[in-house]
Design a protein around this motif. Structure first.
Motif, PDB file in Angstrom:
ATOM      1  N   SER A 138     -30.063  -4.932 -25.795  1.00  0.00           N
ATOM      2  CA  SER A 138     -31.461  -4.545 -25.675  1.00  0.00           C
ATOM      3  C   SER A 138     -32.287  -5.222 -26.754  1.00  0.00           C
ATOM      4  CB  SER A 138     -31.599  -3.020 -25.778  1.00  0.00           C
ATOM      5  OG  SER A 138     -32.912  -2.598 -25.506  1.00  0.00           O
ATOM      6  N   ASP A 139     -33.298  -5.975 -26.326  1.00  0.00           N
ATOM      7  CA  ASP A 139     -34.129  -6.734 -27.258  1.00  0.00           C
ATOM      8  C   ASP A 139     -35.338  -7.228 -26.479  1.00  0.00           C
ATOM      9  OD1 ASP A 139     -35.231  -8.755 -28.979  1.00  0.00           O
ATOM     10  OD2 ASP A 139     -33.269  -9.027 -29.910  1.00  0.00           O
TER      11      ASP A 139
ATOM     12  N   ASN B 220     -28.797  -6.769 -30.361  1.00  0.00           N
ATOM     13  CA  ASN B 220     -29.959  -7.595 -30.052  1.00  0.00           C
ATOM     14  C   ASN B 220     -29.532  -9.059 -29.977  1.00  0.00           C
ATOM     15  OD1 ASN B 220     -29.688  -8.534 -32.713  1.00  0.00           O
ATOM     16  ND2 ASN B 220     -31.221  -7.108 -33.505  1.00  0.00           N
ATOM     17  N   HIS B 221     -30.498  -9.973 -29.878  1.00  0.00           N
ATOM     18  CA  HIS B 221     -30.150 -11.381 -29.687  1.00  0.00           C
ATOM     19  C   HIS B 221     -29.406 -11.966 -30.882  1.00  0.00           C
ATOM     20  CE1 HIS B 221     -33.902 -11.960 -32.014  1.00  0.00           C
ATOM     21  NE2 HIS B 221     -33.405 -13.153 -32.329  1.00  0.00           N
TER      22      HIS B 221
END
Length: 261
Positions: free
Chosen positions: A86-87, A205-206
């Motif tokens: 999720s990001d 996240n990424h």
């Protein structure tokens, strides 16, 4: 054995409506559910876990923070671990960018024997993400799987075809996409629900999965949607009345008028 399952939270298509002016989906007030084909994928993984002691089942998804609820549902059904990618950098992703992100998450988890995924998601119906993830991971893929049997170091599957099925043997690790005929997904148990909320959902996240923002999300999505719309309703059908002979004669007359006969 270690099994991963790719899942997705989708809007309940029975409740989805389209804005007649903007031509976009109206998502306000629309409930989200576990994608049906993904539920079959998860069930097959859980069946293997039931049959083979020591097997672990992990679920992974890409989505907004509220996808946590769907992952908890998977945990309540029997999954052992859950991962949420999720990001904001992942937003606006098409199938190409989505598969890049999911493959990066799977690479970070590592050490898997089988990856299950649903045939397709009901909000997109592309059936592309599963095969793309397999390609990015460099592993074999079999789509439209309706039966699975495990052998030493390989899997024998039935692949659904339009007029039957074919039997394929594939080495592990591999990715299999499930159809609804594969099984009947189980329900969550009360104990499972309680356990699910005691477990931690890992959020990445990424940066956590080693992706540059330009390689994910909208920035890495070559697909462009120019317009979405609701097809115009078809005309009301004509009901014929009378005896069988009269209706047959009238139908023949109508077909001749339209030059079908």
């Amino acid at each position: 054995m270690k099994i991963l399952v790719c899942v997705k939270q989708v809007p309940d298509t029975n409740e989805v409506k389209i804005d007649p002016v903007k031509g976009t989906l109206i998502r306000d007030g629309v409930p989200s559910i576990l994608n049906p084909d993904d539920a079959n994928a998860l069930e097959e993984a859980l069946k293997i876990k039931d049959e083979k002691p020591g097997t672990t089942v992990s679920v992974i998804t890409m989505g907004p923070p509220q996808a946590d609820d769907m992952l908890r549902e998977c945990l309540a059904m029997g999954a052992d671990e859950a991962y949420l990618l999720s990001d904001r950098a992942f937003g606006g992703a098409d199938t190409c960018a989505t598969s890049t992100t999911i493959a990066a998450g799977i690479d970070k988890i590592g050490d898997y024997d089988i990856i299950f995924a649903g045939r397709q998601a009901i909000d997109g119906d592309t059936a592309q993400v599963g095969p793309q993830v397999a390609w990015r991971l460099g592993i074999p893929v079999v789509t439209y799987v309706q039966d699975v049997k495990l052998c030493e170091g390989k899997v024998i599957v039935q692949r659904q075809m339009e007029n039957g099925y074919e039997i394929l043997e594939v080495q592990t690790p591999c990715l299999l996409t499930a159809v609804k005929e594969l099984n009947e997904p189980r329900y969550m148990s009360i104990g499972g629900i309680m356990d699910a909320y005691a477990k931690k959902v890992t959020i990445w996240n990424h940066e956590d999965v080693g992706l540059d923002p330009k390689d994910c999300g909208l920035n890495a999505s070559p697909t462009q949607v120019f317009r979405s719309f609701t097809p115009a309703p078809k005309g009301k059908g004509e009901m014929l009345a009378g005896t069988v002979t009269q209706m047959a004669d009238l139908l023949t007359e109508r077909l001749k008028e339209k030059h079908y006969l």
